[in-house]
Write a protein that holds these residues in place. Sequence first.
Motif, mmCIF file in Angstrom:
data_model
loop_
_atom_site.group_PDB
_atom_site.id
_atom_site.type_symbol
_atom_site.label_atom_id
_atom_site.label_comp_id
_atom_site.label_asym_id
_atom_site.label_seq_id
_atom_site.Cartn_x
_atom_site.Cartn_y
_atom_site.Cartn_z
ATOM 1 N N HIS A 1 0.826 -1.212 0.000
ATOM 2 C CA HIS A 1 0.000 0.000 0.000
ATOM 3 C C HIS A 1 0.862 1.264 0.000
ATOM 4 C CE1 HIS A 1 0.887 -0.254 4.257
ATOM 5 N NE2 HIS A 1 0.140 0.794 4.574
ATOM 6 N N ASP B 1 -2.846 4.272 9.005
ATOM 7 C CA ASP B 1 -3.251 3.637 7.745
ATOM 8 C C ASP B 1 -4.239 2.493 7.980
ATOM 9 O OD1 ASP B 1 -1.573 1.787 8.874
ATOM 10 O OD2 ASP B 1 -0.098 1.758 7.243
ATOM 11 N N GLY B 2 -4.654 2.326 9.231
ATOM 12 C CA GLY B 2 -5.645 1.298 9.546
ATOM 13 C C GLY B 2 -5.076 -0.095 9.720
ATOM 14 N N PHE B 3 -3.780 -0.251 9.475
ATOM 15 C CA PHE B 3 -3.158 -1.571 9.578
ATOM 16 C C PHE B 3 -2.924 -1.938 11.046
ATOM 17 C CE2 PHE B 3 -2.945 -1.226 5.209
ATOM 18 C CZ PHE B 3 -2.214 -2.220 4.590
ATOM 19 N N ASP C 1 -3.902 -5.262 6.875
ATOM 20 C CA ASP C 1 -5.156 -4.496 6.874
ATOM 21 C C ASP C 1 -6.296 -5.413 7.309
ATOM 22 O OD1 ASP C 1 -6.990 -2.472 6.464
ATOM 23 O OD2 ASP C 1 -7.113 -2.784 4.297
ATOM 24 N N LYS D 1 -9.649 -1.210 6.658
ATOM 25 C CA LYS D 1 -9.806 0.249 6.771
ATOM 26 C C LYS D 1 -9.063 1.046 5.686
ATOM 27 C CE LYS D 1 -10.526 0.720 11.790
ATOM 28 N NZ LYS D 1 -9.967 1.334 13.018
ATOM 29 N N TRP D 2 -8.019 0.428 5.096
ATOM 30 C CA TRP D 2 -7.112 1.203 4.250
ATOM 31 C C TRP D 2 -7.799 1.852 3.048
ATOM 32 C CZ3 TRP D 2 -3.389 4.221 3.432
ATOM 33 C CH2 TRP D 2 -2.849 4.417 2.155
ATOM 34 N N GLU D 3 -8.700 1.126 2.390
ATOM 35 C CA GLU D 3 -9.333 1.674 1.180
ATOM 36 C C GLU D 3 -10.059 2.988 1.483
ATOM 37 O OE1 GLU D 3 -12.534 0.304 -2.246
ATOM 38 O OE2 GLU D 3 -11.617 -1.244 -0.993
#
Length: 268
Positions: free
Chosen positions: A43, A244-246, A256, A260-262
Amino acid sequence: MKIKPMMDYADSTVDALGVFYHEFIKYSGGDGSGLGIVLTPQHLTEFMCDLAGVNKNSRVVDICCGSGSFLVTAMSKMFKEANPQEVGNIRKDGLYGVEFDDGLYTLAIANMIIRKDGKSNIYKGDCFNSDITKELKEKNINIGLINPPYSQKDVVELEFVEHLLEILTVGGTGVVVVPMSCAIGTKFKDVRERLMRKNTLKAVFSMPDDIFYPTGTNVCVMVWEAHTPHDSRQETFFGYCKDDGFVKRKKLGRIDALGKWEEIEKNG
């Protein structure tokens, strides 16, 4: 069934061979960080390609290409909007790489071949080599993407950045991920000043603290415009991208898991 689609040159930006390499390296008693080798998360390569504005007309170079993560991602983004003839041109002279390490060079070449890129423009050698530099300067390359080796004894990270920008065309874009110490503090002040005498720092994005987990290097992404001296009256964009939600998961690393990343990427 699961691995082959990851390697499909048209649809995937995943550096599958790089993932394999880092899995195997874990069984050798280290994670490769001692060699300065760290796999750039997928990502992050996508984010950097988007910052650089990679498209079918781009000519892209990574002078520390490792297993080819940036080239794989750039190739995928370039192919998506290209017709068959343009795809052929991209393969022929749209992507360039340099790698010093024998094993990683072999992986990078294999990564390109798997994606049906038989005529790969990847050089085996030192990116500072004058012959390699001369050849690359003649290729009219307008985008550079690198994650340089960290904590080298003889060359600091920003000197790789400086060399990358030297290779690019006037007004070309260099997007680099480097330790935060390259952007703040006095440690690299001299190289930073030298860089700004010839190039413009357009933006700096602070990345999540553990983006390169399990190594603990705190990094930022810099966006440079090549061969245009920095004007101190011009604003530089600073982005705070710490989430980044990771999340970290046992045996899987940093993933991920919550999907959440998208959404974060879209709203970023």
